[in-house]
Enzyme design. Structure first.
Site, short mmCIF file in Angstrom:
data_model
loop_
_atom_site.label_atom_id
_atom_site.label_comp_id
_atom_site.label_asym_id
_atom_site.label_seq_id
_atom_site.Cartn_x
_atom_site.Cartn_y
_atom_site.Cartn_z
CG ASP A 76 12.38 -2.63 5.64
OD1 ASP A 76 12.36 -3.75 5.10
OD2 ASP A 76 13.40 -1.94 5.72
CD GLU A 105 -1.21 0.34 3.71
OE1 GLU A 105 -2.14 1.16 3.62
OE2 GLU A 105 -1.04 -0.40 4.70
CE1 TYR A 106 3.02 7.31 -2.15
CE2 TYR A 106 0.84 8.17 -1.63
CZ TYR A 106 2.17 8.38 -1.88
OH TYR A 106 2.67 9.65 -1.88
CE LYS A 136 16.03 1.20 9.75
NZ LYS A 136 17.35 1.07 9.08
N PRO A 137 13.00 4.24 13.96
CG PRO A 137 13.49 6.10 15.28
CD PRO A 137 14.01 4.74 14.92
CB ALA A 138 14.16 4.86 9.12
CG ASN A 139 12.28 0.17 9.01
OD1 ASN A 139 12.37 0.68 7.89
ND2 ASN A 139 13.14 -0.74 9.46
CG ASP A 183 16.14 -2.72 10.63
OD1 ASP A 183 16.81 -2.18 11.55
OD2 ASP A 183 16.21 -2.37 9.44
#
Length: 224
Positions: free
Chosen positions: A95, A33-34, A79-82, A77
């Site tokens: 992710d 999904e976007y 983390k804030p980026a995920n 994994d």
């Protein structure tokens, strides 16, 4: 492909939806999904997070991890980026690219995967991991939201020294780093960041419950 399909089984409001997994012309692909919004990493880089927003985000991701635990899937994994955030504060975990499925023969035993600052002690030591490793990583993310830094980092620290700290040094009490944080978070983070998996929250749902009831925990601490 098999691992991506396993991650695609996770149908939960706080997990990015995977629509299709396959291979075309020798290239593997995942269609998902976007999401409109920004990552928690972008949000943290733009300024301090309010307490209520931090608690809400962490509780939502704990819900997602509890759901993954039911399937025996370990993200590895966190983390804030995920973590993606919509404009209205809805959080989604993305992710599952290094996720571990117990049935997989492709995951390398002893391989250290994930982002160093958010690794659990057992990941640093190359030991077997389960959902409690993700609970530790989410504890690091929560700590970072409340303190503006992760608990074990330091100026010019090497990856080796960072991993040593993760394995041996207790996290500084959050109320010493940020005096505006309620006392309940010393208890919550001490459980989430316990070195031994058996001393942590055993289920992410327990973590989520304490987060949503931190005011009662704070009152109990005050009464004592």
């Amino acid at each position: 492909l098999r691992e991506a399909k396993s991650a695609g089984r996770l149908n939960h409001p706080n997990v990015v939806t995977v629509y299709d997994v396959g291979e075309a012309g020798g290239i593997a692909y995942i269609a998902m999904e976007y999401l409109e919004g920004k990552s928690l990493r972008q949000q943290l880089d733009s300024g301090p997070q309010p307490l209520r927003a931090s608690v809400n985000i962490a509780a939502q991701i704990a819900d997602a991890l509890d759901y993954a635990q039911r399937y025996g899937i370990v993200h590895r994994d966190i983390k804030p980026a995920n973590i993606m955030l919509s404009a209205d504060g809805h959080a989604k975990l993305t992710d599952f690219g290094v996720a571990y499925m117990p049935s997989s023969s492709m995951t390398q035993t002893g391989a250290v995967l994930g982002s160093p600052k958010y690794l659990s002690p057992e990941q640093c030591l190359g030991l077997p991991v389960d959902g409690r490793a993700d609970i530790f990583a989410l504890g690091v993310v929560l700590y970072e939201m409340l303190a503006r830094k992760t608990p074990f980092e330091g100026p010019d620290i090497t990856v080796f020294n960072l991993m040593q700290r993760i394995c041996t040094e207790p996290a500084p009490r959050i109320t010493q780093v940020n005096r505006e944080v309620p006392a309940a978070f010393d208890y919550i983070l001490s459980r989430a960041l316990a070195k031994r998996p058996e001393e942590r929250y055993q289920r992410a749902s327990e973590f989520a419950s304490d987060l949503r009831n931190y005011q009662q925990l704070t009152q109990s601490a005050t009464d004592q």
